[in-house]
Design a protein around this motif. Structure first.
Motif, PDB file in Angstrom:
ATOM      1  N   HIS A  39       0.850  -1.194   0.000  1.00 52.84           N
ATOM      2  CA  HIS A  39       0.000   0.000   0.000  1.00 52.84           C
ATOM      3  C   HIS A  39       0.883   1.241   0.000  1.00 52.84           C
ATOM      4  CE1 HIS A  39       0.700   0.045   4.385  1.00 52.84           C
ATOM      5  NE2 HIS A  39       0.311   1.304   4.372  1.00 52.84           N
ATOM      6  N   CYS A  99       1.725   4.318   1.549  1.00 50.74           N
ATOM      7  CA  CYS A  99       1.481   4.744   2.921  1.00 50.74           C
ATOM      8  C   CYS A  99       1.533   6.260   3.029  1.00 50.74           C
ATOM      9  CB  CYS A  99       2.498   4.097   3.857  1.00 50.74           C
ATOM     10  SG  CYS A  99       2.053   4.350   5.582  1.00 50.74           S
ATOM     11  N   TRP A 143      -4.227  -1.158   8.054  1.00 51.58           N
ATOM     12  CA  TRP A 143      -2.828  -0.819   8.281  1.00 51.58           C
ATOM     13  C   TRP A 143      -2.779   0.321   9.289  1.00 51.58           C
ATOM     14  CZ3 TRP A 143      -4.242  -2.145   3.127  1.00 51.58           C
ATOM     15  CH2 TRP A 143      -3.683  -3.351   2.692  1.00 51.58           C
ATOM     16  N   CYS A 157      -0.299   1.937  10.371  1.00 54.81           N
ATOM     17  CA  CYS A 157       0.660   2.997  10.082  1.00 54.81           C
ATOM     18  C   CYS A 157      -0.033   4.263   9.575  1.00 54.81           C
ATOM     19  CB  CYS A 157       1.689   2.495   9.079  1.00 54.81           C
ATOM     20  SG  CYS A 157       0.998   1.539   7.706  1.00 54.81           S
ATOM     21  N   CYS A 158      -1.060   4.085   8.761  1.00 56.16           N
ATOM     22  CA  CYS A 158      -1.717   5.251   8.166  1.00 56.16           C
ATOM     23  C   CYS A 158      -3.234   5.191   8.297  1.00 56.16           C
ATOM     24  CB  CYS A 158      -1.335   5.359   6.690  1.00 56.16           C
ATOM     25  SG  CYS A 158      -1.704   3.860   5.766  1.00 56.16           S
TER      26      CYS A 158
HETATM   27 ZN   LIG Z   1       0.409   2.796   5.857  1.00 57.09          ZN
END
Ligand SMILES: [Zn+2]
Length: 102
Positions: free
Chosen positions: A42, A44, A85, A87-88
Motif C-alpha cells: 500500500h 502509505c 494498516w 501505520c496510516c
Molecule cells: Zn500505511
C-alpha cells in the motif's frame, strides 16, 4: 532503489512476487512463492513528506503479509476479515477481487 508512485516494487530480494494486481492506485497485491496468502503493497500516506534518507526506499510503498487472514478465495481474491494498516489507518475489505474502503 527507485520505485514509482504508479507501480509498487515486485522484485525486491526475498520479496519477488508474481501476479501483481492493482486494487486501487494505493493498494496492490501479489504472491510470494512460499506464502499461501497474498502480500499487499500500500502507498502509505504516513510516509509522504518523510525525507528519502529516513525511509527504507525511495517512495511510500509498504509491504505487509496477510497470513493472519482467511483466504476465502484466491481468484477472485476474497480475504476476511478486513485489512487495516495501523501505520496510516488505511482500512478496507477485499471481496470479489475488489477493494471496498471501510
Ligand atoms: Zn500505511
Amino acid at each position: 532503489m527507485s520505485t514509482s508512485r504508479h507501480t509498487p516494487p515486485s522484485d525486491w530480494p526475498g520479496m519477488e512476487m508474481t501476479g501483481m494486481t492493482r486494487l486501487t492506485d494505493d493498494v496492490y497485491f501479489g504472491w510470494l512463492a512460499k506464502e499461501a496468502n497474498p502480500t499487499f503493497w500500500h502507498w502509505c500516506k504516513a510516509l509522504e513528506g518523510v525525507p528519502p534518507e529516513r525511509k527504507v526506499h525511495d517512495g511510500c510503498w509498504v509491504a505487509a503479509g496477510t497470513s493472519a487472514h482467511t483466504l476465502v478465495s484466491r481468484d477472485p481474491l476474497h480475504l476476511e476479515p478486513s485489512l487495516l494498516w495501523k501505520c496510516c489507518g488505511l482500512h478496507g475489505w477485499v471481496r470479489e477481487g475488489k477493494w471496498t474502503s471501510a
